[in-house]
Scaffold this motif. Sequence first.
Motif, short mmCIF file in Angstrom:
data_model
loop_
_atom_site.label_atom_id
_atom_site.label_comp_id
_atom_site.label_asym_id
_atom_site.label_seq_id
_atom_site.Cartn_x
_atom_site.Cartn_y
_atom_site.Cartn_z
N GLY A 27 -47.52 82.38 124.47
CA GLY A 27 -46.22 82.31 123.82
C GLY A 27 -45.67 83.63 123.33
O GLY A 27 -44.53 83.68 122.87
N LEU A 37 -40.22 77.98 124.92
CA LEU A 37 -41.59 77.56 124.64
C LEU A 37 -42.33 77.38 125.97
O LEU A 37 -41.71 77.12 127.01
CB LEU A 37 -41.60 76.23 123.87
CG LEU A 37 -40.98 76.24 122.48
CD1 LEU A 37 -41.10 74.85 121.85
CD2 LEU A 37 -41.63 77.29 121.58
N TYR A 82 -39.02 79.60 129.42
CA TYR A 82 -40.21 80.45 129.24
C TYR A 82 -40.60 81.12 130.55
O TYR A 82 -40.92 82.31 130.59
CB TYR A 82 -41.38 79.64 128.69
CG TYR A 82 -42.53 80.50 128.20
CD1 TYR A 82 -42.56 80.94 126.89
CD2 TYR A 82 -43.56 80.89 129.05
CE1 TYR A 82 -43.60 81.76 126.43
CE2 TYR A 82 -44.59 81.70 128.62
CZ TYR A 82 -44.62 82.12 127.29
OH TYR A 82 -45.64 82.93 126.85
#
Length: 462
Positions: free
Chosen positions: A322, A365, A371
Motif C-alpha cells: 500500500g 487501495l 492502485y
Amino acid sequence: MPLWYPKGYFVQNINFDFFNYAGLHRPVLLYTTPTTYIDDITVSTSVDQDTGLVDYQIFVEGGEHFQLEVRLLDEEGKVVAQGTGGRGQLQVPNAHLWWPYLMHEHPAYLYSLEVRLTAQTAAGSVSDFYTLPVGIRTVAVTEHQFLINGKPFYFHGVNKHEDADIRGKGFDWPLLVKDFNLLRWLGANAFRTSHYPYAEEVMQLCDRYGIVVIDESPGVGIVLVESYSNVSLQHHLEVMEELVRRDKNHPAVVMWSVANEPTSFLKPAGYYFKTLIAHTKALDPSRPVTFVTNSNYEADLGAPYVDVICVNSYYSWYHDYGHMEVIQLQLATQFENWYRTYQKPIIQSEYGADTIAGFHQDPPLMFSEEYQKGLLEQYHLVLDQKRKEYVVGELIWNFADFMTNQSPQRVMGNKKGIFTRQRQPKGAAFLLRERYWKLANETTYPWSAVKSQCLENNPFTL
C-alpha cells in the motif's frame, strides 16, 4: 496425525504460480516422409552494408546420394538468390531487413527459403521440398544497449501465459488472433514466453507481426538445492537443445531465457548456470542468453554469465503493502546496484499488482484499478530516467489474468493482468497503451507511418 488425511491421499506440490493443466494442449500432426528426406534446416543471417547474408545448413536423413537446390524468394515471389548443396551462403543485395513492430514503417519482412531435395534410391528417384520463412536481421548487446539491425531497441511489452477460461492451456486460433490484436492495439513490441516455450503457431505469428520474443525454457520452480543436481543439469541441457532446435530460425526470437526466478543465490547455482548458459551459447552463438532473477544483486551467482540482466520486482505489492511512495527510491536503487555491479543492460522483466476488474477506490487501495494504475505510474517515472542510460526494456506482469493453484493469496487465479481472463481491459490497459505508443513515437519514423502500417498486409494469412 495418522487420521488427518485419507489413506493413500496425495497432493502434488509445485513451486510456480500458474495452473499445471494436464492433457494434450496443442494439435498433434502425423505425416509421412520420402525414404530420403529433409530433416532439419539451420539459418543464420547477417548484414554487410546493404547486402543481406543468409547462411544455411541442411540436414538430410535416409540416404547419402542426393542433390539439394536452394532458392531465396522475396515477398513478391521473385528469386533473389540461389545455391546448391547442404551448406552455403546466399547474398541478397539491397536486402529488406526484418524489423520489429513499430520500429520501422515496413516491419517483419520475410523472405522464403525453398529447399528441394532429389535422391536416387533402389526404388527410383524420390524428392522432398520444404519452405522456410527467413527474416534477415542482426542482434547485438553492448554495456548499455540492446541492438537490432544496429539500432537501439527498447522492449515495451508484456509477459503472457497460455491460458484462458474456456480451454485452459489448450491451443485456440481465435484466442491467439484476439491476443495479437490486443498486443498491436496496446503498442507492445515484445513479450516473454513465461514460463515455457509457446505453441509453434505463436512463434510464426510473431515473425509475421514483428513481435519480438524472449524465448524461455520451462526452467521454473528451480528452488531446492536438489534442483541443481547433475541429473537436473543434464536434463536442463537437453531441454535447451530441444528449444533451440525448434525455434532457432525465428527472426522474432532475439534472446534465450534459460530459467525464471531460480534460487540463484544457492552455492551450486554458479556452476549450474555457467554450464547451462555456455551450452546455450554454443548451440546458438547468434543470440544473447539470460535468465530472469528475483535474487539480491550481491548474492546472485548466475548473473555474471548472462548477457542481459532481467529483474523481477514487486515494490509496494509483496512488501511495503500500500505504500507506493517508496517505489521510486527502491526501484532506482535496484537498477543502480545491478548496473554498478555488472555493467550490463537491464530489463524490468516483471512488475505489477493484482487488480479485481471493477473495484474502485480513491485514495487507491490494493486490488483496486486505481492502485494498479498508480503503481505502474510510479515505476514508469523511474523507467523513463533509467532508459536514457542502461535500462533496455519493461515487460508488465501480466498481459491477462490467469488461473493458478488455489491459495488464500489468489482470488480465482492471478489477477495482475491488464486484461481480464476474458480479454476485457482494466484501466491500466489504457494507461499502458498511451505509454507504449508514446515510446514507439520516439523512433525516427513519423507517427502517421508507424500508425498506418497497422492497416497494411493481413497478418493472419499463414
